[in-house]
Write a protein that holds these residues in place. Structure first.
Motif, short mmCIF file in Angstrom:
data_model
loop_
_atom_site.label_atom_id
_atom_site.label_comp_id
_atom_site.label_asym_id
_atom_site.label_seq_id
_atom_site.Cartn_x
_atom_site.Cartn_y
_atom_site.Cartn_z
N GLY A 21 0.83 -1.20 0.00
CA GLY A 21 0.00 0.00 0.00
C GLY A 21 0.86 1.24 0.00
N GLY A 22 0.49 2.20 0.84
CA GLY A 22 1.19 3.48 0.86
C GLY A 22 2.64 3.35 1.29
N LEU A 23 2.88 2.56 2.33
CA LEU A 23 4.25 2.39 2.79
C LEU A 23 5.05 1.50 1.84
N ARG A 54 -1.91 8.36 -2.18
CA ARG A 54 -0.63 8.14 -1.50
C ARG A 54 0.17 6.96 -2.03
N GLN A 55 -0.44 6.06 -2.74
CA GLN A 55 0.25 4.83 -3.11
C GLN A 55 0.85 4.96 -4.51
N PHE A 109 2.11 -3.01 6.27
CA PHE A 109 0.67 -3.28 6.32
C PHE A 109 -0.08 -2.02 6.73
N ASP A 110 -1.39 -2.02 6.53
CA ASP A 110 -2.16 -0.88 7.05
C ASP A 110 -2.82 -1.20 8.39
N MET A 137 1.29 7.57 10.80
CA MET A 137 1.65 8.54 9.74
C MET A 137 0.40 9.18 9.13
N PRO A 171 -4.81 8.85 5.77
CA PRO A 171 -3.41 8.72 5.35
C PRO A 171 -3.24 9.40 4.00
N VAL A 176 2.69 9.83 4.58
CA VAL A 176 2.96 8.41 4.29
C VAL A 176 4.26 8.29 3.49
#
Lengths: 199, 67
Positions: A21-23, A54-55, A109-110, A137, A171, A176
């Motif tokens: 995902g975003g991270l 964000r992703q 993970f979220d 975040m 987020p 992020v």
């Protein structure tokens, strides 16, 4: 260390990305750009319109599995990256089969439940491997609250440790992005301290 | 008794105190925690069985959704 030396040093390492995902998507892109050539990506989800805030995905990828979309995006940066894809929801017993031969792990993970599960699994079964967690975040601003800390011998945490996602605290790309790149930056720093492996 | 809790000396109720008792005493609002006693992982299903003693070092990491 110059750029060629950095690339050469890290090219042999395999990095696990738990959650794309975003991270995970942003951290993987950062690591790919600096020369990581081997990734294990795991995620069960598909790209949705709400992810684009964000992703590291594009509108034409909506509906695609995230592991496939992220593979395609990484290969657009460099064509010589090798990837193992796991299109599945991970459980405690999956962590070693999926990530057992990784040299360093990013928790991306979220859900807090999944972060907890991965951290316990790593500490139980892979205590010698570095795990870098993203934690807290959501929202906007508060740059100074974002930090990295070493929680255990091999467990590091990046984030503000406090802001949970909610309707009023979504987020978003900037924060992020900061935390995911903080994870990537720490990963690079730690990889450069490890003995290089053959490609 | 005095323990080291997240790197600070803290007074907590005298024993016997389990890890879960300590979590309740500290009023942790986040449910997703990773716990260590004296550097060793205490898995979530072991927190009723592992006791904390005077002088122990307890570390609790709370994990937050978002990513």
């Amino acid at each position: 260390m110059n750029w060629d030396q950095i690339k050469q040093h890290i090219a042999g390492f395999k990095i696990g990305i738990a959650g794309c995902g975003g991270l995970g998507s942003n951290a993987a892109v950062a690591l790919a750009r600096v020369g990581v050539k081997r990734f294990v990506l795991a995620d069960f989800d598909v790209v949705e319109p709400s992810n684009l805030n964000r992703q590291y995905y594009f509108s034409k990828q909506i509906g695609q599995k995230k592991v496939h979309a992220l593979r395609d995006n990484l290969l657009q940066i460099y064509q010589d990256i090798s990837l193992e894809l796991h299109d599945k929801m991970l459980h405690f017993e999956d962590i070693v089969p999926v990530f057992g031969d990784c040299d360093l792990m990013l928790e991306a993970f979220d859900k807090a439940e999944a972060k907890q599960m991965l951290t316990e699994a790593m500490m139980c079964f892979m205590p010698d491997k570095v795990l870098i967690i993203g934690n807290g975040m959501a929202g906007v601003g508060s740059f100074d609250a974002i930090k990295q800390l070493r929680w255990s011998e091999n467990v590091y945490v990046c984030g503000d440790q406090i802001t949970e996602i909610s309707a009023d605290q979504p987020p978003l790309a900037p924060r992020v992005g900061i935390v995911s790149n903080m994870q990537a930056n720490l990963a690079l720093e730690l990889l450069l301290k490890m003995k290089p492996k053959k490609e | 008794m005095i323990i080291t809790f997240n790197n600070r000396l803290e007074e907590v109720p005298d024993g016997p105190v389990t890890v879960n008792d300590l979590i309740k005493f500290k009023n942790f609002t986040f449910k997703m925690l990773v716990t260590k006693v004296n550097g060793e992982l205490v898995k979530k299903d072991q927190r009723d069985e592992v006791y904390v003693k005077e002088g122990d070092k307890v570390d609790i990491l709370h994990l937050i959704s978002g990513g």
